[in-house]
Motif scaffolding. Structure first.
Motif, PDB file in Angstrom:
ATOM      1  N   CYS A  83     -51.648 -17.177  17.368  1.00  0.00           N
ATOM      2  CA  CYS A  83     -52.056 -16.521  16.314  1.00  0.00           C
ATOM      3  C   CYS A  83     -53.103 -16.896  15.303  1.00  0.00           C
ATOM      4  O   CYS A  83     -52.731 -17.241  14.177  1.00  0.00           O
ATOM      5  N   ASP A  84     -54.277 -17.017  15.787  1.00  0.00           N
ATOM      6  CA  ASP A  84     -55.262 -17.675  14.795  1.00  0.00           C
ATOM      7  C   ASP A  84     -54.761 -19.064  14.392  1.00  0.00           C
ATOM      8  O   ASP A  84     -54.991 -19.322  13.099  1.00  0.00           O
ATOM      9  N   ARG A 130     -55.253  -5.843  21.149  1.00  0.00           N
ATOM     10  CA  ARG A 130     -56.731  -5.918  21.167  1.00  0.00           C
ATOM     11  C   ARG A 130     -56.959  -4.482  20.412  1.00  0.00           C
ATOM     12  O   ARG A 130     -55.966  -3.361  20.398  1.00  0.00           O
ATOM     13  N   ASP A 131     -57.919  -4.615  19.742  1.00  0.00           N
ATOM     14  CA  ASP A 131     -58.322  -3.509  18.596  1.00  0.00           C
ATOM     15  C   ASP A 131     -58.448  -2.151  19.502  1.00  0.00           C
ATOM     16  O   ASP A 131     -58.364  -1.073  18.848  1.00  0.00           O
ATOM     17  N   GLN A 137     -50.751  -0.354  19.733  1.00  0.00           N
ATOM     18  CA  GLN A 137     -50.716  -0.270  18.440  1.00  0.00           C
ATOM     19  C   GLN A 137     -49.783   0.758  17.947  1.00  0.00           C
ATOM     20  O   GLN A 137     -48.754   0.444  17.114  1.00  0.00           O
ATOM     21  N   LYS A 147     -49.553  -3.418  10.447  1.00  0.00           N
ATOM     22  CA  LYS A 147     -50.823  -4.444  10.690  1.00  0.00           C
ATOM     23  C   LYS A 147     -50.900  -5.621   9.444  1.00  0.00           C
ATOM     24  O   LYS A 147     -50.934  -5.055   8.542  1.00  0.00           O
ATOM     25  N   ALA A 150     -55.829  -9.829  11.509  1.00  0.00           N
ATOM     26  CA  ALA A 150     -57.034  -9.628  12.646  1.00  0.00           C
ATOM     27  C   ALA A 150     -57.518 -10.753  12.768  1.00  0.00           C
ATOM     28  O   ALA A 150     -57.691 -11.853  12.105  1.00  0.00           O
ATOM     29  N   LEU A 161     -61.693  -8.854  19.460  1.00  0.00           N
ATOM     30  CA  LEU A 161     -60.999  -8.629  18.303  1.00  0.00           C
ATOM     31  C   LEU A 161     -59.330  -8.188  18.589  1.00  0.00           C
ATOM     32  O   LEU A 161     -59.424  -7.009  19.331  1.00  0.00           O
ATOM     33  N   HIS A 162     -58.577  -8.911  18.018  1.00  0.00           N
ATOM     34  CA  HIS A 162     -57.149  -8.520  18.098  1.00  0.00           C
ATOM     35  C   HIS A 162     -56.528  -8.192  16.583  1.00  0.00           C
ATOM     36  O   HIS A 162     -56.816  -9.052  15.648  1.00  0.00           O
ATOM     37  N   LEU A 163     -55.738  -7.236  16.711  1.00  0.00           N
ATOM     38  CA  LEU A 163     -54.957  -6.866  15.332  1.00  0.00           C
ATOM     39  C   LEU A 163     -53.433  -7.329  15.645  1.00  0.00           C
ATOM     40  O   LEU A 163     -53.065  -7.377  16.672  1.00  0.00           O
ATOM     41  N   TYR A 165     -49.862  -7.315  14.567  1.00  0.00           N
ATOM     42  CA  TYR A 165     -48.753  -6.492  13.870  1.00  0.00           C
ATOM     43  C   TYR A 165     -47.487  -7.172  13.606  1.00  0.00           C
ATOM     44  O   TYR A 165     -47.419  -8.069  14.378  1.00  0.00           O
TER      45      TYR A 165
END
Length: 170
Positions: A83-84, A130-131, A137, A147, A150, A161-163, A165
Motif C-alpha cells: 500500500c504505497d 481501484r477508483d 468501494q 477512505k 489513495a 488510481l487506487h483508494l 479503505y
C-alpha cells in the motif's frame, strides 16, 4: 473450512478448483478493474500464489462457496499487500457476476475482517480498491471501512488510481 457465515463457506482453494476459478478470473466483466481477464497461465499463477500464501502466511484468498448450491462463487480473504510502499493486511473479494447484488461480497468481507482481528490478531485491516470500482468501494463501506488514502498502482502496464479503505479493531 476456514469460515462459515449464514449463506457461505470460505475454504482454502485447491488445484481441482482451477476450472471454477477460471469462471471468475477469465470473465472480462468481473476483471475490468484488473485491465482484463486472465489467461490459463495467469489463473494458474494466481492459484499458486494463494497456495504459497496459505503455506507461508497461514491465510490468503479463500474460495467462497454458496451453501445452498455448493458452488464456488468467488474468492475472499486476507492477504499482505503493498500500500504505497507499506505492507498491510488487506481484505479482498471478487465474485462471479451472476452472484453480484445479493450481499455475498459484504457477508464474506465482514467475516474476513472479523477473522483478521480475532484469529490473526491484526489491529487494522484495509481494502485497496481501484477508483472506478464503486461496487467494491460500497462493500468496503458496509464493512465499516472509511477512505483513508489513495495512491497510484502500476499493473499490467497501466497506472491505476487506487483508494485505500481502512478500519481499526473495534
Amino acid at each position: 473450512m476456514i469460515l462459515e457465515t449464514e449463506r457461505l463457506i470460505l475454504r482454502e482453494l485447491v488445484q481441482e478448483d482451477f476450472d471454477e476459478v477460471c469462471k471468475l478470473l477469465q470473465d472480462p466483466v468481473v476483471m475490468y478493474a484488473y485491465e482484463g481477464a486472465y489467461n490459463n497461465q495467469e489463473v494458474q499463477e494466481w492459484l499458486e500464489r494463494q497456495f504459497r500464501r496459505y503455506a507461508n502466511d497461514g491465510f490468503g484468498l479463500w474460495g467462497v462457496v454458496e451453501k445452498e448450491s455448493g458452488e464456488l462463487i468467488g474468492q475472499c480473504g486476507v492477504t499482505w499487500q503493498d500500500c504505497d510502499g507499506k505492507r498491510v493486511p488487506e481484505v479482498g473479494y471478487l465474485l462471479r457476476k451472476e452472484f453480484w447484488h445479493k450481499g455475498y461480497a459484504t457477508e464474506a468481507a465482514i467475516a474476513c475482517k472479523e477473522y483478521a482481528f480475532e484469529k490473526l490478531g491484526f489491529d487494522e485491516v484495509y481494502s485497496i480498491i481501484r477508483d472506478t470500482n464503486v461496487a467494491s468501494q460500497n462493500v468496503a463501506s458496509r464493512n465499516g471501512m472509511k477512505k483513508v488514502a489513495a495512491f497510484v498502482k502500476h499493473f499490467r502496464g497501466v497506472d491505476m488510481l487506487h483508494l485505500v479503505y481502512g478500519v481499526h479493531r473495534g
